[in-house]
Design a protein around this motif. Structure first.
Motif, PDB file in Angstrom:
ATOM      1  N   THR A  31       0.828  -1.202   0.000  1.00  0.00           N
ATOM      2  CA  THR A  31       0.000   0.000   0.000  1.00  0.00           C
ATOM      3  C   THR A  31       0.865   1.255   0.000  1.00  0.00           C
ATOM      4  O   THR A  31       0.589   2.217  -0.727  1.00  0.00           O
ATOM      5  CB  THR A  31      -0.937  -0.004   1.225  1.00  0.00           C
ATOM      6  N   ALA A  32       1.924   1.254   0.794  1.00  0.00           N
ATOM      7  CA  ALA A  32       2.812   2.420   0.853  1.00  0.00           C
ATOM      8  C   ALA A  32       3.529   2.630  -0.479  1.00  0.00           C
ATOM      9  O   ALA A  32       3.634   3.757  -0.969  1.00  0.00           O
ATOM     10  CB  ALA A  32       3.823   2.248   1.983  1.00  0.00           C
ATOM     11  N   TRP A  33       4.033   1.546  -1.082  1.00  0.00           N
ATOM     12  CA  TRP A  33       4.723   1.683  -2.369  1.00  0.00           C
ATOM     13  C   TRP A  33       3.764   2.155  -3.460  1.00  0.00           C
ATOM     14  O   TRP A  33       4.129   2.958  -4.311  1.00  0.00           O
ATOM     15  CB  TRP A  33       5.384   0.376  -2.787  1.00  0.00           C
ATOM     16  N   THR A  34       2.550   1.662  -3.447  1.00  0.00           N
ATOM     17  CA  THR A  34       1.560   2.097  -4.436  1.00  0.00           C
ATOM     18  C   THR A  34       1.262   3.576  -4.274  1.00  0.00           C
ATOM     19  O   THR A  34       1.228   4.329  -5.252  1.00  0.00           O
ATOM     20  CB  THR A  34       0.268   1.263  -4.306  1.00  0.00           C
ATOM     21  N   ASP A  35       1.064   3.998  -3.040  1.00  0.00           N
ATOM     22  CA  ASP A  35       0.796   5.411  -2.772  1.00  0.00           C
ATOM     23  C   ASP A  35       1.986   6.272  -3.208  1.00  0.00           C
ATOM     24  O   ASP A  35       1.807   7.305  -3.849  1.00  0.00           O
ATOM     25  CB  ASP A  35       0.507   5.622  -1.290  1.00  0.00           C
ATOM     26  N   LEU A  36       3.184   5.829  -2.877  1.00  0.00           N
ATOM     27  CA  LEU A  36       4.390   6.568  -3.251  1.00  0.00           C
ATOM     28  C   LEU A  36       4.519   6.683  -4.769  1.00  0.00           C
ATOM     29  O   LEU A  36       4.851   7.743  -5.293  1.00  0.00           O
ATOM     30  CB  LEU A  36       5.626   5.875  -2.663  1.00  0.00           C
ATOM     31  N   ALA A  37       4.240   5.610  -5.477  1.00  0.00           N
ATOM     32  CA  ALA A  37       4.361   5.609  -6.938  1.00  0.00           C
ATOM     33  C   ALA A  37       3.354   6.553  -7.593  1.00  0.00           C
ATOM     34  O   ALA A  37       3.644   7.155  -8.633  1.00  0.00           O
ATOM     35  CB  ALA A  37       4.177   4.203  -7.481  1.00  0.00           C
ATOM     36  N   ARG A  38       2.201   6.707  -6.988  1.00  0.00           N
ATOM     37  CA  ARG A  38       1.145   7.545  -7.569  1.00  0.00           C
ATOM     38  C   ARG A  38       1.310   9.027  -7.257  1.00  0.00           C
ATOM     39  O   ARG A  38       0.661   9.858  -7.868  1.00  0.00           O
ATOM     40  CB  ARG A  38      -0.217   7.064  -7.083  1.00  0.00           C
ATOM     41  N   ARG A  39       2.139   9.359  -6.317  1.00  0.00           N
ATOM     42  CA  ARG A  39       2.344  10.768  -5.936  1.00  0.00           C
ATOM     43  C   ARG A  39       3.480  11.385  -6.746  1.00  0.00           C
ATOM     44  O   ARG A  39       4.455  10.721  -7.084  1.00  0.00           O
ATOM     45  CB  ARG A  39       2.674  10.876  -4.454  1.00  0.00           C
ATOM     46  N   THR A  40       3.355  12.673  -7.009  1.00  0.00           N
ATOM     47  CA  THR A  40       4.446  13.411  -7.644  1.00  0.00           C
ATOM     48  C   THR A  40       5.502  13.705  -6.580  1.00  0.00           C
ATOM     49  O   THR A  40       5.236  13.607  -5.376  1.00  0.00           O
ATOM     50  CB  THR A  40       3.943  14.729  -8.252  1.00  0.00           C
ATOM     51  N   ALA A  41       6.682  14.091  -7.028  1.00  0.00           N
ATOM     52  CA  ALA A  41       7.764  14.414  -6.099  1.00  0.00           C
ATOM     53  C   ALA A  41       7.383  15.571  -5.180  1.00  0.00           C
ATOM     54  O   ALA A  41       7.824  15.624  -4.027  1.00  0.00           O
ATOM     55  CB  ALA A  41       9.031  14.748  -6.881  1.00  0.00           C
ATOM     56  N   ASP A  42       6.556  16.489  -5.668  1.00  0.00           N
ATOM     57  CA  ASP A  42       6.122  17.622  -4.850  1.00  0.00           C
ATOM     58  C   ASP A  42       5.176  17.213  -3.724  1.00  0.00           C
ATOM     59  O   ASP A  42       4.988  17.969  -2.773  1.00  0.00           O
ATOM     60  CB  ASP A  42       5.414  18.675  -5.716  1.00  0.00           C
ATOM     61  N   GLU A  43       4.592  16.052  -3.827  1.00  0.00           N
ATOM     62  CA  GLU A  43       3.650  15.582  -2.812  1.00  0.00           C
ATOM     63  C   GLU A  43       4.303  14.687  -1.758  1.00  0.00           C
ATOM     64  O   GLU A  43       3.626  14.136  -0.897  1.00  0.00           O
ATOM     65  CB  GLU A  43       2.506  14.807  -3.476  1.00  0.00           C
ATOM     66  N   VAL A  44       5.633  14.567  -1.830  1.00  0.00           N
ATOM     67  CA  VAL A  44       6.368  13.699  -0.916  1.00  0.00           C
ATOM     68  C   VAL A  44       7.418  14.528  -0.189  1.00  0.00           C
ATOM     69  O   VAL A  44       8.098  15.353  -0.792  1.00  0.00           O
ATOM     70  CB  VAL A  44       7.047  12.538  -1.687  1.00  0.00           C
ATOM     71  N   ASN A  45       7.534  14.314   1.109  1.00  0.00           N
ATOM     72  CA  ASN A  45       8.580  14.973   1.906  1.00  0.00           C
ATOM     73  C   ASN A  45       9.889  14.212   1.720  1.00  0.00           C
ATOM     74  O   ASN A  45      10.049  13.120   2.242  1.00  0.00           O
ATOM     75  CB  ASN A  45       8.206  14.978   3.393  1.00  0.00           C
ATOM     76  N   PRO A  47      13.209  12.749  -0.902  1.00  0.00           N
ATOM     77  CA  PRO A  47      13.348  12.012  -2.157  1.00  0.00           C
ATOM     78  C   PRO A  47      12.537  10.713  -2.169  1.00  0.00           C
ATOM     79  O   PRO A  47      12.562   9.937  -1.212  1.00  0.00           O
ATOM     80  CB  PRO A  47      14.839  11.709  -2.242  1.00  0.00           C
ATOM     81  N   LYS A  48      11.834  10.489  -3.259  1.00  0.00           N
ATOM     82  CA  LYS A  48      11.030   9.279  -3.393  1.00  0.00           C
ATOM     83  C   LYS A  48      11.862   7.995  -3.303  1.00  0.00           C
ATOM     84  O   LYS A  48      11.428   7.045  -2.653  1.00  0.00           O
ATOM     85  CB  LYS A  48      10.229   9.325  -4.699  1.00  0.00           C
TER      86      LYS A  48
END
Length: 74
Positions: A31-45, A47-48
């Motif tokens: 679930t975490a990897w799926t969420d991470l993959a779907r978010r843009t870099a700007d939506e993540v605190n 580096p992805k």
């Protein structure tokens, strides 16, 4: 010195607990990897790729990603 137990030596309760724990860990990570993959870099605190590696850490990684890795808008 710790003794090594075989799967066949474990009680049914321990076997069930081990399987349930593994399923929960894999579900959290997926679930975490799926969420991470779907978010843009700007939506993540941060580096992805770093968060992708952090998610590998049992239980702590996916929970840390959900608590601290995603930016909250609003």
């Amino acid at each position: 010195m710790a003794t090594t137990q075989r799967w066949s030596d474990l009680s049914t309760g321990r076997k069930v607990g081990t399987v349930v724990g593994a399923v929960v860990q894999l579900a959290l990570a997926a679930t975490a990897w799926t969420d991470l993959a779907r978010r843009t870099a700007d939506e993540v605190n941060g580096p992805k790729p770093v968060w992708a590696a952090v998610i590998l850490v049992n239980y702590v990684g996916p929970i840390a990603y959900f608590l601290f890795g995603r930016r909250r808008h609003g």
